[in-house]
Design a protein around this motif. Structure first.
Motif, PDB file in Angstrom:
ATOM      1  N   SER A   1       0.845  -1.215   0.000  1.00  0.00           N
ATOM      2  CA  SER A   1       0.000   0.000   0.000  1.00  0.00           C
ATOM      3  C   SER A   1       0.870   1.251   0.000  1.00  0.00           C
ATOM      4  O   SER A   1       1.837   1.352   0.762  1.00  0.00           O
ATOM      5  N   SER A   2       0.537   2.194  -0.882  1.00  0.00           N
ATOM      6  CA  SER A   2       1.390   3.371  -1.033  1.00  0.00           C
ATOM      7  C   SER A   2       1.470   4.187   0.262  1.00  0.00           C
ATOM      8  O   SER A   2       2.547   4.644   0.646  1.00  0.00           O
ATOM      9  N   CYS A   3       0.331   4.340   0.938  1.00  0.00           N
ATOM     10  CA  CYS A   3       0.364   5.149   2.167  1.00  0.00           C
ATOM     11  C   CYS A   3       1.116   4.432   3.279  1.00  0.00           C
ATOM     12  O   CYS A   3       1.726   5.073   4.143  1.00  0.00           O
TER      13      CYS A   3
ATOM     14  N   ASN B   1      -9.372  -5.524   5.424  1.00  0.00           N
ATOM     15  CA  ASN B   1      -9.658  -4.157   5.870  1.00  0.00           C
ATOM     16  C   ASN B   1     -11.154  -3.888   6.028  1.00  0.00           C
ATOM     17  O   ASN B   1     -11.548  -2.880   6.585  1.00  0.00           O
TER      18      ASN B   1
ATOM     19  N   LEU C   1      -9.263   1.757   5.822  1.00  0.00           N
ATOM     20  CA  LEU C   1      -8.021   2.080   5.108  1.00  0.00           C
ATOM     21  C   LEU C   1      -6.795   1.897   6.011  1.00  0.00           C
ATOM     22  O   LEU C   1      -6.864   2.153   7.225  1.00  0.00           O
ATOM     23  N   VAL C   2      -5.696   1.489   5.400  1.00  0.00           N
ATOM     24  CA  VAL C   2      -4.413   1.500   6.093  1.00  0.00           C
ATOM     25  C   VAL C   2      -3.592   2.680   5.552  1.00  0.00           C
ATOM     26  O   VAL C   2      -3.862   3.118   4.425  1.00  0.00           O
ATOM     27  N   PRO C   3      -2.657   3.178   6.315  1.00  0.00           N
ATOM     28  CA  PRO C   3      -2.182   2.711   7.605  1.00  0.00           C
ATOM     29  C   PRO C   3      -2.989   3.283   8.763  1.00  0.00           C
ATOM     30  O   PRO C   3      -3.691   4.278   8.607  1.00  0.00           O
TER      31      PRO C   3
ATOM     32  N   GLU D   1      -5.126   8.278   8.804  1.00  0.00           N
ATOM     33  CA  GLU D   1      -4.667   9.207   7.761  1.00  0.00           C
ATOM     34  C   GLU D   1      -3.137   9.330   7.821  1.00  0.00           C
ATOM     35  O   GLU D   1      -2.572   9.941   8.729  1.00  0.00           O
ATOM     36  N   SER D   2      -2.489   8.789   6.775  1.00  0.00           N
ATOM     37  CA  SER D   2      -1.026   8.702   6.791  1.00  0.00           C
ATOM     38  C   SER D   2      -0.351  10.065   7.002  1.00  0.00           C
ATOM     39  O   SER D   2       0.627  10.161   7.746  1.00  0.00           O
TER      40      SER D   2
ATOM     41  N   ASP E   1      -2.470  14.150  -0.719  1.00  0.00           N
ATOM     42  CA  ASP E   1      -3.569  13.235  -0.368  1.00  0.00           C
ATOM     43  C   ASP E   1      -4.754  13.393  -1.330  1.00  0.00           C
ATOM     44  O   ASP E   1      -5.422  12.414  -1.668  1.00  0.00           O
TER      45      ASP E   1
ATOM     46  N   HIS F   1      -4.960  10.987  -4.162  1.00  0.00           N
ATOM     47  CA  HIS F   1      -4.880   9.547  -3.862  1.00  0.00           C
ATOM     48  C   HIS F   1      -5.711   8.694  -4.822  1.00  0.00           C
ATOM     49  O   HIS F   1      -5.273   7.645  -5.282  1.00  0.00           O
TER      50      HIS F   1
ATOM     51  N   ARG G   1      -4.484   5.835  -7.493  1.00  0.00           N
ATOM     52  CA  ARG G   1      -5.171   4.541  -7.506  1.00  0.00           C
ATOM     53  C   ARG G   1      -5.649   4.208  -8.922  1.00  0.00           C
ATOM     54  O   ARG G   1      -5.510   3.082  -9.380  1.00  0.00           O
TER      55      ARG G   1
ATOM     56  N   LYS H   1     -14.479  -5.471  -5.918  1.00  0.00           N
ATOM     57  CA  LYS H   1     -14.906  -5.870  -4.572  1.00  0.00           C
ATOM     58  C   LYS H   1     -16.314  -6.446  -4.689  1.00  0.00           C
ATOM     59  O   LYS H   1     -17.127  -5.929  -5.444  1.00  0.00           O
TER      60      LYS H   1
ATOM     61  N   TYR I   1     -15.069   2.285  -5.820  1.00  0.00           N
ATOM     62  CA  TYR I   1     -15.212   0.842  -6.061  1.00  0.00           C
ATOM     63  C   TYR I   1     -16.470   0.509  -6.859  1.00  0.00           C
ATOM     64  O   TYR I   1     -16.452  -0.428  -7.671  1.00  0.00           O
TER      65      TYR I   1
HETATM   66  N1  LIG Z   1      -6.006   9.290   2.911  1.00  0.00           N
HETATM   67  C1  LIG Z   1      -5.638   7.996   3.362  1.00  0.00           C
HETATM   68  C2  LIG Z   1      -5.650   7.038   2.215  1.00  0.00           C
HETATM   69  C3  LIG Z   1      -5.398   5.628   2.700  1.00  0.00           C
HETATM   70  C4  LIG Z   1      -5.660   4.618   1.616  1.00  0.00           C
HETATM   71  O1  LIG Z   1      -6.381   4.874   0.636  1.00  0.00           O
HETATM   72  N2  LIG Z   1      -5.103   3.428   1.830  1.00  0.00           N
HETATM   73  C5  LIG Z   1      -5.266   2.391   0.862  1.00  0.00           C
HETATM   74  C6  LIG Z   1      -3.944   1.733   0.597  1.00  0.00           C
HETATM   75  S1  LIG Z   1      -2.788   2.848  -0.104  1.00  0.00           S
HETATM   76  C7  LIG Z   1      -6.200   1.325   1.406  1.00  0.00           C
HETATM   77  O2  LIG Z   1      -6.180   1.016   2.576  1.00  0.00           O
HETATM   78  N3  LIG Z   1      -7.026   0.772   0.540  1.00  0.00           N
HETATM   79  C8  LIG Z   1      -7.916  -0.255   0.905  1.00  0.00           C
HETATM   80  C9  LIG Z   1      -8.932  -0.485  -0.164  1.00  0.00           C
HETATM   81  O3  LIG Z   1      -8.944   0.264  -1.129  1.00  0.00           O
HETATM   82  O4  LIG Z   1      -9.705  -1.422  -0.002  1.00  0.00           O
HETATM   83  C10 LIG Z   1      -4.268   8.014   4.036  1.00  0.00           C
HETATM   84  O5  LIG Z   1      -3.431   8.828   3.616  1.00  0.00           O
HETATM   85  O6  LIG Z   1      -4.026   7.238   4.972  1.00  0.00           O
END
Ligand SMILES: N[C@@H](CCC(=O)N[C@@H](CS)C(=O)NCC(=O)O)C(=O)O
Length: 286
Positions: free
Chosen positions: A28-30, A57, A70-72, A83-84, A117, A120, A124, A139, A169
């Motif tokens: 995951s990029s974040c 998740n 969402l991670v992280p 929020e990263s 951000d 993002h 994606r 999904k 999604y």
């Molecule tokens: N704004 C959020 C974006 C976090 C985000 O989009 N994380 C992605 C991974 S980079 C995620 O968890 N995606 C899960 C999914 O799309 O199901 C941050 O900066 O933490």
């Protein structure tokens, strides 16, 4: 700063976690951005992998920690931060050295990171289309419904942020990532990188002489765009040079190691796109 209040946290076990804990996913990029930050700071942390590929998740356990799914997520002595960019700014305050926000940028840094951000969904779009190819799976409707109906709160309030995630999604399930979305996203990146290219004629890093949070954040986007076939060499040669210098550093390199399977998927996607004339370079045409 986005810190959950105790009522938001339904997975109560995390309240007992001590020290710096990170819920993250390798690709995951974040998460990569946050791990590079932790490496550069030399902070010790406990790893809690969350498998995005299997939809972990959207499990009750994880939504009980971050209702955005969402991670992280950072858990610091039982306090949950999401929020990263908020996480790294929080950690910057807690662990000031080495300084990763130059003194003259302390006020501006949150705004600059917000701009990152805000793109993002754009990274994606490009990653799903050109990096993950057939691995970018839809999904299940049931998973989206469960996520939509989840009653989790952020700071005591219903979270509107989910609307964008669900839209992404649902659109993706319906039509994948269209050429139109690719072009729109690539143009947004071009505009930002034009600015960076000009900064880098005067200085080695985006904000000046020293490496900062902004370089870390944009290193990850740049890495993804390069792997996706974005024509940086032609459009932004100084950015390529800046990126290659960062990639030589172990703190950066080890976080973006691509698994064999992802590399093969990406190469196969590129090969198929080359035959069909639908590579990123061909589509954006700049
Ligand atoms: N704004 C959020 C974006 C976090 C985000 O989009 N994380 C992605 C991974 S980079 C995620 O968890 N995606 C899960 C999914 O799309 O199901 C941050 O900066 O933490």
């Amino acid at each position: 700063m986005t810190r959950l209040i105790e009522d938001d946290i339904r997975t109560k076990e995390v309240l007992e976690w001590r020290g710096i804990n990170l819920l993250h996913f390798s690709g995951s990029s974040c998460s990569q951005k946050t791990r590079i930050f932790l490496n550069l700071k030399g902070i010790e942390w406990v790893s809690h992998p969350v498998n995005l590929a299997t939809g972990e998740n959207y499990s009750d356990w994880f939504l009980g920690i971050n209702p955005r799914g969402l991670v992280p997520v950072l858990v610091d002595d039982g306090d949950v931060h999401i929020e990263s960019n908020d996480i790294i700014q929080y950690l910057e305050k807690k662990f000031p050295l080495p300084e990763l926000i130059p003194a003259e940028y302390k006020e501006l840094a949150p705004k600059l990171l917000r701009e990152e951000d805000d793109l993002h969904i754009d990274i994606r779009n490009i990653s799903f289309r050109f990096l993950f190819g057939k691995l970018a799976r839809k999904k299940e409707d049931s998973a989206l419904k469960k996520f939509e109906e989840d009653l989790g709160t952020i700071e005591g309030k219903k979270d509107n942020h989910k609307v964008n995630e669900l839209k992404f999604y649902k659109d993706f399930n319906k039509e994948g990532i269209t050429n139109k979305s690719v072009i729109q996203s690539a143009l947004k990146f071009k505009k930002v990188y034009d600015g960076f290219e000009s900064n880098l004629t005067k200085q080695p890093y985006f904000l000046g002489k020293e490496l900062s949070l902004l370089d870390i954040a944009w290193f990850i986007y740049t890495h993804r765009l390069i792997l996706s076939g974005y024509p940086f060499k032609k459009t932004h040669p100084k950015v390529v040079n800046w990126y290659q210098n960062l990639l030589k550093r172990e703190e950066f390199k080890k976080e973006v190691n691509e698994s064999l399977i992802l590399r093969n998927v990406r190469r196969l996607t590129r090969f198929q796109d080359a035959i069909k004339g639908t590579t990123l370079r061909k589509i954006v045409n700049f």
